[in-house]
Design a protein around this motif. Structure first.
Motif, PDB file in Angstrom:
ATOM      1  N   ARG A 120       0.583  -1.278   0.153  1.00  0.00           N
ATOM      2  CA  ARG A 120      -0.148   0.366   0.138  1.00  0.00           C
ATOM      3  C   ARG A 120       1.098   1.201   0.230  1.00  0.00           C
ATOM      4  O   ARG A 120       1.975   1.290   0.908  1.00  0.00           O
ATOM      5  CB  ARG A 120      -1.388   0.081   0.880  1.00  0.00           C
ATOM      6  N   LEU A 121       1.292   2.008  -1.275  1.00  0.00           N
ATOM      7  CA  LEU A 121       1.973   3.014  -0.932  1.00  0.00           C
ATOM      8  C   LEU A 121       1.377   4.359  -0.430  1.00  0.00           C
ATOM      9  O   LEU A 121      -0.005   4.533  -1.478  1.00  0.00           O
ATOM     10  CB  LEU A 121       2.471   3.229  -2.853  1.00  0.00           C
ATOM     11  N   HIS A 122       2.516   5.176  -0.085  1.00  0.00           N
ATOM     12  CA  HIS A 122       2.203   6.631   0.687  1.00  0.00           C
ATOM     13  C   HIS A 122       3.189   7.132   0.148  1.00  0.00           C
ATOM     14  O   HIS A 122       3.984   7.412   0.464  1.00  0.00           O
ATOM     15  CB  HIS A 122       1.754   6.237   2.107  1.00  0.00           C
ATOM     16  N   LEU A 123       2.588   8.506   0.063  1.00  0.00           N
ATOM     17  CA  LEU A 123       3.473   9.112  -1.137  1.00  0.00           C
ATOM     18  C   LEU A 123       3.877  10.874  -0.371  1.00  0.00           C
ATOM     19  O   LEU A 123       1.965  11.113  -0.029  1.00  0.00           O
ATOM     20  CB  LEU A 123       3.577   9.266  -2.550  1.00  0.00           C
ATOM     21  N   LEU A 130       4.113  19.009  -7.928  1.00  0.00           N
ATOM     22  CA  LEU A 130       5.651  17.010  -8.077  1.00  0.00           C
ATOM     23  C   LEU A 130       4.284  15.650  -7.717  1.00  0.00           C
ATOM     24  O   LEU A 130       4.535  15.166  -8.268  1.00  0.00           O
ATOM     25  CB  LEU A 130       5.985  17.189  -6.934  1.00  0.00           C
ATOM     26  N   ARG A 131       3.035  16.030  -7.207  1.00  0.00           N
ATOM     27  CA  ARG A 131       2.524  14.858  -6.809  1.00  0.00           C
ATOM     28  C   ARG A 131       1.907  14.150  -8.528  1.00  0.00           C
ATOM     29  O   ARG A 131       2.061  13.093  -8.537  1.00  0.00           O
ATOM     30  CB  ARG A 131       1.304  15.619  -6.529  1.00  0.00           C
ATOM     31  N   ALA A 132       1.413  15.057  -8.609  1.00  0.00           N
ATOM     32  CA  ALA A 132       0.884  14.881 -11.081  1.00  0.00           C
ATOM     33  C   ALA A 132       1.805  14.641 -11.063  1.00  0.00           C
ATOM     34  O   ALA A 132       2.045  13.122 -11.826  1.00  0.00           O
ATOM     35  CB  ALA A 132       0.261  16.507 -10.978  1.00  0.00           C
ATOM     36  N   GLN A 133       3.338  14.647 -10.725  1.00  0.00           N
ATOM     37  CA  GLN A 133       4.462  14.316 -12.184  1.00  0.00           C
ATOM     38  C   GLN A 133       4.761  13.444 -11.512  1.00  0.00           C
ATOM     39  O   GLN A 133       4.541  11.688 -12.414  1.00  0.00           O
ATOM     40  CB  GLN A 133       5.516  14.931 -11.681  1.00  0.00           C
ATOM     41  N   GLN A 134       4.137  13.001 -10.201  1.00  0.00           N
ATOM     42  CA  GLN A 134       5.134  11.007  -9.168  1.00  0.00           C
ATOM     43  C   GLN A 134       3.819  10.357  -9.827  1.00  0.00           C
ATOM     44  O   GLN A 134       4.303   9.225  -9.944  1.00  0.00           O
ATOM     45  CB  GLN A 134       4.788  11.380  -7.486  1.00  0.00           C
ATOM     46  N   ALA A 135       2.462  10.310  -9.800  1.00  0.00           N
ATOM     47  CA  ALA A 135       1.141  10.044 -10.645  1.00  0.00           C
ATOM     48  C   ALA A 135       1.500   9.664 -12.101  1.00  0.00           C
ATOM     49  O   ALA A 135       1.051   8.453 -12.860  1.00  0.00           O
ATOM     50  CB  ALA A 135       0.136  10.672 -10.585  1.00  0.00           C
ATOM     51  N   TRP A 149      -1.048  10.471  -1.319  1.00  0.00           N
ATOM     52  CA  TRP A 149      -0.904  11.194  -1.058  1.00  0.00           C
ATOM     53  C   TRP A 149      -1.044  11.834   0.194  1.00  0.00           C
ATOM     54  O   TRP A 149      -2.318  12.138   0.407  1.00  0.00           O
ATOM     55  CB  TRP A 149      -0.981  11.831  -2.196  1.00  0.00           C
ATOM     56  N   CYS A 150       0.037  12.273   1.051  1.00  0.00           N
ATOM     57  CA  CYS A 150      -0.319  12.908   1.873  1.00  0.00           C
ATOM     58  C   CYS A 150       0.799  14.098   2.082  1.00  0.00           C
ATOM     59  O   CYS A 150       1.759  14.021   2.038  1.00  0.00           O
ATOM     60  CB  CYS A 150       0.241  11.820   3.229  1.00  0.00           C
ATOM     61  N   ALA A 154       2.295  11.762   9.876  1.00  0.00           N
ATOM     62  CA  ALA A 154       1.578  11.529  10.518  1.00  0.00           C
ATOM     63  C   ALA A 154      -0.064  11.503  10.172  1.00  0.00           C
ATOM     64  O   ALA A 154      -0.789  10.493  10.291  1.00  0.00           O
ATOM     65  CB  ALA A 154       0.923  12.704  11.489  1.00  0.00           C
ATOM     66  N   ASP A 155      -0.405  11.783   9.031  1.00  0.00           N
ATOM     67  CA  ASP A 155      -1.261  11.353   7.975  1.00  0.00           C
ATOM     68  C   ASP A 155      -0.819   9.581   7.488  1.00  0.00           C
ATOM     69  O   ASP A 155      -1.830   9.198   7.018  1.00  0.00           O
ATOM     70  CB  ASP A 155      -1.638  11.860   7.067  1.00  0.00           C
TER      71      ASP A 155
END
Ligand code: SAH
Length: 373
Positions: A120-123, A130-135, A149-150, A154-155
């Protein structure tokens, strides 16, 4: 010109906001300044898009070669097996940048379907761009329903954990304390004439000595201690998680075994050093990581630690030389030259091999993870 005769520093909209805040509330410590400069939702350095690569401000190990992410992916799979192959397992990356490391890691573990299914991947990433690039980088490598994404670690829910952080801790806010003949003072950001920013020093305060790493408490005058409570808090949180739920974390960054009293906070723009207070938000701010302090915080929270090991030795222990040979066998002469150059860049002590280090934080009964034995 300022009264000191120095040219005023160039400013930015963010610099003006910081100066206005200082005018209202007084001097700002460097941790507040760094947090603002790097992650201000509107003007923060990391919020503006893509700072990586030859055309950007700096190049990181995963951007040097696919071998880096591949070996870290195999490290995760090996550590997962060592931890008893928990299913599900949280795979967490702090600050994934362009997503290159994680894409290479997932590609490398494709032949291990049991591990792939458990992930279960959490970034953990602040920047929407950068989130969009990672996706995009992860397309086709993992079911999007298993990626979250968090904003903060802590999330991320509790559970058996594999965590990677490459060049993340160096971007965490830190405070600087300076030893003066009158005692420890804090280096602060103050407003200079014309709304530009300058460094100042707080009055001496005996309470600051408590925050200074033990190795520096009796250091000579003008020594500087750098303390990242964000970094220490994170190391402690990671340690608590792996101690309670199992698993391990791998932190790779440039840094030192023990502090030597010299400040390391620096700004970098287009691969060149830049003034820390000039044009805030337009340059990256980083500091060398105090690995001894991270390891101590992790141990105090109940985890086992291994390293720090020089990156070159760590990657060699994971088989990077053999991986480079395998890649070179199917390569054109030009590609083979690139592979050899990347291997050198990542492992040679004169390049990234020694200045960068790897530290593992793991469940106390796990034993040394791959590469640390
Ligand atoms: N690991 C990547 C990127 C390193 S740059 C690589 O090796 O190429 C630092 C990364 O951390 C960027 O993705 C940046 O947006 C992210 N970042 C920086 N500070 C952060 C914070 N406080 N919280 C979450 N992400 C942060």
């Amino acid at each position: 010109m300022s009264p000191g005769g120095q040219a005023e520093r160039e400013t930015t909209p963010l610099g003006r906001e910081i100066a206005a805040r200082i005018a209202r509330h007084g001097p700002m410590n460097l941790a507040e300044y760094m947090a603002r400069v790097l992650t201000d939702p509107q003007h923060g350095y990391y919020m503006q898009g893509d700072p990586f690569g030859a055309a950007g401000d700096f190049v990181t190990a995963p951007e040097v070669s696919q071998m880096f992410g591949e070996l870290l992916g195999l490290w995760c799979a090996e550590t997962w097996r060592q931890a008893g192959a928990p299913d599900p397992v949280l795979l967490v990356e702090l600050g994934p940048g362009r997503g290159t490391l994680m894409a290479d890691a997932l590609r490398a573990v494709r032949r291990l379907p049991d591990f792939g299914r458990a992930i279960r991947l959490h970034l953990v990433e602040v920047s929407p761009a950068l989130r969009a690039q990672q996706a995009k980088a992860l397309e086709g490598l993992i079911d999007p329903a298993r990626v979250t994404w968090c904003d903060h670690l802590a999330d991320v829910p509790d559970g058996p954990l594999l965590l990677l952080a490459n060049e993340f801790f160096d971007a965490l806010p830190l405070r600087q304390f300076e030893r003066t003949p009158a005692g420890w003072c804090e280096r602060l950001v103050v407003e200079a004439s014309g709304g530009s920013l300058a460094f100042g020093l707080s009055p001496p305060d005996p309470r600051l000595a408590v925050l200074v790493p033990a190795a520096l408490r009796e250091a000579p005058a003008s020594s500087v201690a750098e303390v990242s409570s964000a970094g220490l808090g994170l190391a402690s949180d990671i340690a608590r998680r792996v101690s309670e739920s199992g698993g391990a974390a791998l932190i790779v960054d440039y840094g030192y075994d023990l502090p030597d009293g010299k400040p390391t906070l620096q700004a970098v723009r287009r691969h060149e050093p830049h003034d820390v207070l000039e044009a805030p938000g337009s340059a990256d701010l980083t500091a060398h990581v105090d690995f001894a302090a991270l390891a101590e915080a992790a141990a105090a929270a109940g985890a086992g630690t291994a390293g720090p090991l020089p990156q070159g030795r760590f990657l060699e222990g994971l088989g990077i030389v053999q991986r480079a040979e395998a890649l070179a066998r199917g390569a054109t002469p030009d590609q083979a030259r690139d592979i050899a150059a990347a291997l050198r860049r990542l492992t040679d002590p004169a390049e990234m091999g020694e200045a960068f280090k790897a530290l593992a934080i793991s469940h106390p009964e796990l034993g040394p993870p791959a590469g640390f034995a």
